[in-house]
Design a protein around this motif. Structure first.
Motif, mmCIF file in Angstrom:
data_model
loop_
_atom_site.group_PDB
_atom_site.id
_atom_site.type_symbol
_atom_site.label_atom_id
_atom_site.label_comp_id
_atom_site.label_asym_id
_atom_site.label_seq_id
_atom_site.Cartn_x
_atom_site.Cartn_y
_atom_site.Cartn_z
ATOM 1 N N UNK A 1 -5.699 -1.701 -10.876
ATOM 2 C CA UNK A 1 -5.118 -1.881 -9.547
ATOM 3 C C UNK A 1 -6.144 -2.169 -8.468
ATOM 4 N N UNK A 2 -7.383 -1.755 -8.651
ATOM 5 C CA UNK A 2 -8.317 -1.723 -7.538
ATOM 6 C C UNK A 2 -7.981 -0.513 -6.668
ATOM 7 N N UNK A 3 -8.872 -0.185 -5.737
ATOM 8 C CA UNK A 3 -8.677 0.965 -4.863
ATOM 9 C C UNK A 3 -7.530 0.688 -3.886
ATOM 10 N N UNK A 4 -6.641 1.671 -3.721
ATOM 11 C CA UNK A 4 -5.498 1.520 -2.823
ATOM 12 C C UNK A 4 -4.923 2.882 -2.460
ATOM 13 N N UNK A 5 -4.048 2.873 -1.457
ATOM 14 C CA UNK A 5 -3.248 4.053 -1.157
ATOM 15 C C UNK A 5 -1.782 3.643 -1.149
ATOM 16 N N UNK A 6 -0.903 4.563 -0.810
ATOM 17 C CA UNK A 6 0.539 4.314 -0.909
ATOM 18 C C UNK A 6 1.234 4.384 0.439
ATOM 19 N N UNK A 7 0.503 4.096 1.506
ATOM 20 C CA UNK A 7 1.097 3.965 2.827
ATOM 21 C C UNK A 7 1.774 5.213 3.358
ATOM 22 N N UNK A 8 1.344 6.383 2.917
ATOM 23 C CA UNK A 8 1.943 7.625 3.402
ATOM 24 C C UNK A 8 3.014 8.202 2.499
ATOM 25 N N UNK A 9 3.314 7.559 1.393
ATOM 26 C CA UNK A 9 4.292 8.090 0.442
ATOM 27 C C UNK A 9 3.595 9.032 -0.532
ATOM 28 N N UNK A 10 4.307 10.057 -0.987
ATOM 29 C CA UNK A 10 3.780 10.875 -2.082
ATOM 30 C C UNK A 10 4.380 10.341 -3.370
ATOM 31 N N UNK A 11 3.825 10.725 -4.507
ATOM 32 C CA UNK A 11 4.330 10.143 -5.738
ATOM 33 C C UNK A 11 3.814 10.822 -6.982
ATOM 34 N N UNK A 12 4.067 10.148 -8.093
ATOM 35 C CA UNK A 12 3.638 10.629 -9.408
ATOM 36 C C UNK A 12 3.615 9.445 -10.358
ATOM 37 N N UNK B 1 7.644 6.886 -6.097
ATOM 38 C CA UNK B 1 7.129 7.160 -4.767
ATOM 39 C C UNK B 1 8.273 7.525 -3.831
ATOM 40 N N UNK B 2 7.995 8.452 -2.928
ATOM 41 C CA UNK B 2 8.950 8.768 -1.872
ATOM 42 C C UNK B 2 8.182 9.079 -0.602
ATOM 43 N N UNK B 3 8.630 8.520 0.521
ATOM 44 C CA UNK B 3 9.681 7.518 0.604
ATOM 45 C C UNK B 3 9.235 6.226 -0.078
ATOM 46 N N UNK B 4 10.198 5.302 -0.331
ATOM 47 C CA UNK B 4 9.794 4.030 -0.935
ATOM 48 C C UNK B 4 8.618 3.437 -0.154
ATOM 49 N N UNK B 5 7.704 2.829 -0.869
ATOM 50 C CA UNK B 5 6.450 2.371 -0.275
ATOM 51 C C UNK B 5 6.668 1.498 0.969
ATOM 52 N N UNK B 6 6.185 1.961 2.132
ATOM 53 C CA UNK B 6 6.307 1.142 3.341
ATOM 54 C C UNK B 6 5.213 0.076 3.405
ATOM 55 N N UNK B 7 4.095 0.358 2.717
ATOM 56 C CA UNK B 7 2.959 -0.565 2.656
ATOM 57 C C UNK B 7 1.958 0.015 1.670
ATOM 58 N N UNK B 8 1.004 -0.806 1.319
ATOM 59 C CA UNK B 8 -0.142 -0.352 0.527
ATOM 60 C C UNK B 8 -1.396 -0.907 1.184
ATOM 61 N N UNK B 9 -2.374 -0.030 1.363
ATOM 62 C CA UNK B 9 -3.667 -0.477 1.868
ATOM 63 C C UNK B 9 -4.582 -0.674 0.662
#
Length: 187
Positions: free
Chosen positions: A79-90, A158-166
């Motif tokens: 994937x390369x380095x990223x985050x999930x825009x404020x969503x938590x997940x598993x 992910x929740x909430x559904x991904x609003x963005x990914x950095x």
């Protein structure tokens, strides 16, 4: 005549709040239970078309309004380095193995382009088939299939559904924000 009364709410600010409302959406633990159960569904996992060169995916119905994906990883992809825009997940590995590198620190979400990371913030783990992990809303990581010969398959929610990914690049201890992706770019 008998009169009953309910106790008045406490005006003591230190008194515990009396709430019975459950937070909206599934918790990280509930998402982890979902991805593990879904990863164990051999029929679903085997239905994912695998491409020898690029990742493949199927969008799934996640629990309680969450976003979920079944993803195929050809050898050597990530994937390369990223985050999930404020969503938590598993996520959980259904087949093969995935390596996750993550940062054990909370990054500011805005107002920066380049950060120098402190020593000791790096974490790594390998998730074999059946292994899963949950993460919070500030999680920054990269995931990859390091096998030279075998596909990996995983389930993500992910929740909430991904609003963005950095998306970030990394050179040594320097992390640089490269782009912000919106959902229409991956859906």
């Amino acid at each position: 005549m008998s009169v009953s009364a309910s106790p008045a709410p406490s005006s003591d600010p230190a008194a515990p709040a009396r709430t019975t409302a459950k937070p909206a959406g599934p918790s990280a633990a509930e998402l982890l239970a979902f991805v593990r159960a879904t990863a164990a569904d051999e029929t679903l996992v085997s239905s994912l078309p695998l491409d020898p060169e690029g990742r493949t995916w199927i969008r799934l119905e996640g629990p309680a309004g969450s976003e979920a994906w079944l993803i195929g990883w050809p050898p050597g992809t990530g994937t390369g380095w990223h985050d999930h825009g404020g969503s938590h997940g598993a996520f959980a590995t259904a087949a093969g193995a995935l390596k996750e590198d993550s940062l054990a620190t909370r990054l500011p979400t805005e107002g920066w382009k380049t950060l120098e990371l402190a020593e000791g913030v790096d974490r790594e783990r390998v998730l074999e088939a059946g292994d899963g992990r949950a993460f919070g809303e500030h999680h920054v990581h990269e995931v990859r299939n390091e096998s030279g010969t075998r596909h990996a398959v995983s389930v993500h929610a992910y929740y909430p559904p991904l609003p963005l990914m950095r998306r970030y690049s990394r050179t040594g201890q320097v992390l640089r924000l490269e782009e912000v992706e919106l959902p229409e770019e991956w859906q």
